[in-house]
Design a protein around this motif. Sequence first.
Motif, PDB file in Angstrom:
ATOM      1  N   LEU A  35       0.733  -1.125  -0.030  1.00 34.23           N
ATOM      2  CA  LEU A  35       0.072  -0.194  -0.075  1.00 34.23           C
ATOM      3  C   LEU A  35       0.903   1.247   0.075  1.00 34.23           C
ATOM      4  CD1 LEU A  35      -2.587  -0.961   2.425  1.00 34.23           C
ATOM      5  CD2 LEU A  35      -3.038  -0.623   0.471  1.00 34.23           C
ATOM      6  N   GLU A  36       1.920   1.278   0.705  1.00 27.17           N
ATOM      7  CA  GLU A  36       2.694   2.418   0.854  1.00 27.17           C
ATOM      8  C   GLU A  36       3.492   2.588  -0.447  1.00 27.17           C
ATOM      9  OE1 GLU A  36       3.885   2.291   5.599  1.00 27.17           O
ATOM     10  OE2 GLU A  36       5.270   1.159   4.187  1.00 27.17           O
ATOM     11  N   GLU A  40       3.008   6.194  -2.357  1.00 28.98           N
ATOM     12  CA  GLU A  40       4.181   6.969  -2.844  1.00 28.98           C
ATOM     13  C   GLU A  40       4.087   7.566  -3.922  1.00 28.98           C
ATOM     14  OE1 GLU A  40       9.160   6.464  -3.282  1.00 28.98           O
ATOM     15  OE2 GLU A  40       7.600   4.781  -2.363  1.00 28.98           O
ATOM     16  N   GLN A  41       3.349   7.094  -5.212  1.00 34.65           N
ATOM     17  CA  GLN A  41       3.217   7.328  -6.407  1.00 34.65           C
ATOM     18  C   GLN A  41       1.984   7.944  -6.850  1.00 34.65           C
ATOM     19  OE1 GLN A  41       5.207   5.251  -9.705  1.00 34.65           O
ATOM     20  NE2 GLN A  41       5.789   3.798  -8.244  1.00 34.65           N
ATOM     21  N   VAL A  42       0.833   7.538  -6.264  1.00 39.40           N
ATOM     22  CA  VAL A  42      -0.453   7.954  -6.687  1.00 39.40           C
ATOM     23  C   VAL A  42      -1.353   8.583  -5.305  1.00 39.40           C
ATOM     24  CG1 VAL A  42      -2.665   6.955  -7.474  1.00 39.40           C
ATOM     25  CG2 VAL A  42      -0.431   5.870  -8.263  1.00 39.40           C
ATOM     26  N   ALA A  43      -2.157   9.703  -5.674  1.00 38.93           N
ATOM     27  CA  ALA A  43      -2.695  10.093  -4.630  1.00 38.93           C
ATOM     28  C   ALA A  43      -4.283   9.638  -4.729  1.00 38.93           C
ATOM     29  CB  ALA A  43      -2.872  11.790  -4.691  1.00 38.93           C
ATOM     30  N   PHE A  44      -4.902   8.672  -4.120  1.00 35.30           N
ATOM     31  CA  PHE A  44      -6.096   8.071  -4.325  1.00 35.30           C
ATOM     32  C   PHE A  44      -7.215   8.761  -3.422  1.00 35.30           C
ATOM     33  CE2 PHE A  44      -2.906   4.566  -4.890  1.00 35.30           C
ATOM     34  CZ  PHE A  44      -3.388   4.035  -6.146  1.00 35.30           C
ATOM     35  N   ALA A  45      -8.670   8.585  -4.030  1.00 34.96           N
ATOM     36  CA  ALA A  45      -9.424   9.209  -3.026  1.00 34.96           C
ATOM     37  C   ALA A  45      -9.564   8.909  -1.524  1.00 34.96           C
ATOM     38  CB  ALA A  45     -10.967   9.057  -3.660  1.00 34.96           C
ATOM     39  N   ASP A  46      -9.332   7.457  -1.302  1.00 35.73           N
ATOM     40  CA  ASP A  46      -9.094   6.836  -0.271  1.00 35.73           C
ATOM     41  C   ASP A  46      -8.133   5.666  -0.114  1.00 35.73           C
ATOM     42  OD1 ASP A  46      -9.861   6.132   2.537  1.00 35.73           O
ATOM     43  OD2 ASP A  46     -12.070   5.687   2.240  1.00 35.73           O
ATOM     44  N   CYS A  47      -7.653   5.126   0.911  1.00 37.97           N
ATOM     45  CA  CYS A  47      -7.045   3.785   1.119  1.00 37.97           C
ATOM     46  C   CYS A  47      -7.264   3.303   2.280  1.00 37.97           C
ATOM     47  CB  CYS A  47      -5.622   4.231   1.156  1.00 37.97           C
ATOM     48  SG  CYS A  47      -4.553   2.941   1.598  1.00 37.97           S
ATOM     49  N   MET A  48      -7.914   1.787   2.272  1.00 39.72           N
ATOM     50  CA  MET A  48      -8.311   1.200   3.385  1.00 39.72           C
ATOM     51  C   MET A  48      -7.589  -0.150   3.381  1.00 39.72           C
ATOM     52  SD  MET A  48     -12.467   1.829   3.162  1.00 39.72           S
ATOM     53  CE  MET A  48     -12.563   1.635   1.410  1.00 39.72           C
ATOM     54  N   TYR A 101       1.371  -4.613  -6.901  1.00 37.73           N
ATOM     55  CA  TYR A 101       0.858  -3.181  -6.445  1.00 37.73           C
ATOM     56  C   TYR A 101       1.561  -2.447  -7.521  1.00 37.73           C
ATOM     57  CZ  TYR A 101       5.850  -4.177  -4.325  1.00 37.73           C
ATOM     58  OH  TYR A 101       6.740  -4.598  -4.005  1.00 37.73           O
ATOM     59  N   VAL A 102       1.560  -1.213  -7.495  1.00 37.35           N
ATOM     60  CA  VAL A 102       1.736  -0.038  -8.725  1.00 37.35           C
ATOM     61  C   VAL A 102       3.038  -0.194  -8.792  1.00 37.35           C
ATOM     62  CG1 VAL A 102       1.937   2.314  -9.267  1.00 37.35           C
ATOM     63  CG2 VAL A 102      -0.210   1.442  -8.046  1.00 37.35           C
TER      64      VAL A 102
END
Length: 266
Positions: A35-36, A40-48, A101-102
């Motif tokens: 997740l981290e 580090e590369q993407v600003a999401f609306a939310d992260c759960m 992950y990304v």
Amino acid sequence: MTASFHLSSPNRLALSQVTLCAVTSVNVEATVRALEACLEQVAFADCMLFTDAPVRSGHPDIRVMPITRLDSTAAYSNFMLFQLADYVKTSHCLIVQWDGYVLDARRWRAEFLDCDYIGASWPQFDDGHDVGNGGFSLRSRRLMDACRSAEFVSGHPEDVAICRTNRAFLDRQGMRFASRELADLFAAERAGDPTVSFGFHGIFNMPQVIGVEAFWDTYRTLDDRSSLSRDFGPLLKALRNGRGSIFRAIRMIADRACDIAGSRSR
């Protein structure tokens, strides 16, 4: 639906229509790392992060969502198909796992959001229902809702239930699955090229995509190593390129022996 995006400060891709999610009761520390890496590369609306385990994460964007322990992969599938949609408020959800992950946010394509489901393609299928892997996948809220229809046939693993068992039903509901070509640009697993894809899935890819040292750092945190069994030999070979290769190989072989002995005793 084609959405706009931009690189925001500090140089992060802004995806305001996407919620980042991970669901697990095992390998939680490695999942937090995944997740981290995305954040580090993407600003999401939310992260759960949905888990029953105590979590230590200094990242302010990760919200820990307590759930009942998932005691099997079938329980994971059930949660993904029938419960996760209750929490996602955005148009899309990006699912990640500890080994998927990304990789590079610069490889994001706006047309990914035109799909209701996109994941790495499956080379073992050639009938057109070959997209795709759920371990690193982008899926729409409307697809998640469709999976809770009375006509949807519950199944395990959940990505096969969505992309194969119920593919004809979901097609009739107007769900848009990515083409194989677009899926390979989105993610690499057993097919695709991680040097050009937005993300990846599969522990067998990790030494190549994140490096041997980073792979070993992740390996040492694992409390469930069951996903290593199929690709154990190639992973051992990959360790030859890192420092302390002999020690690491011995450690992995010993761990594998303990895992086998433990499974036989149950």
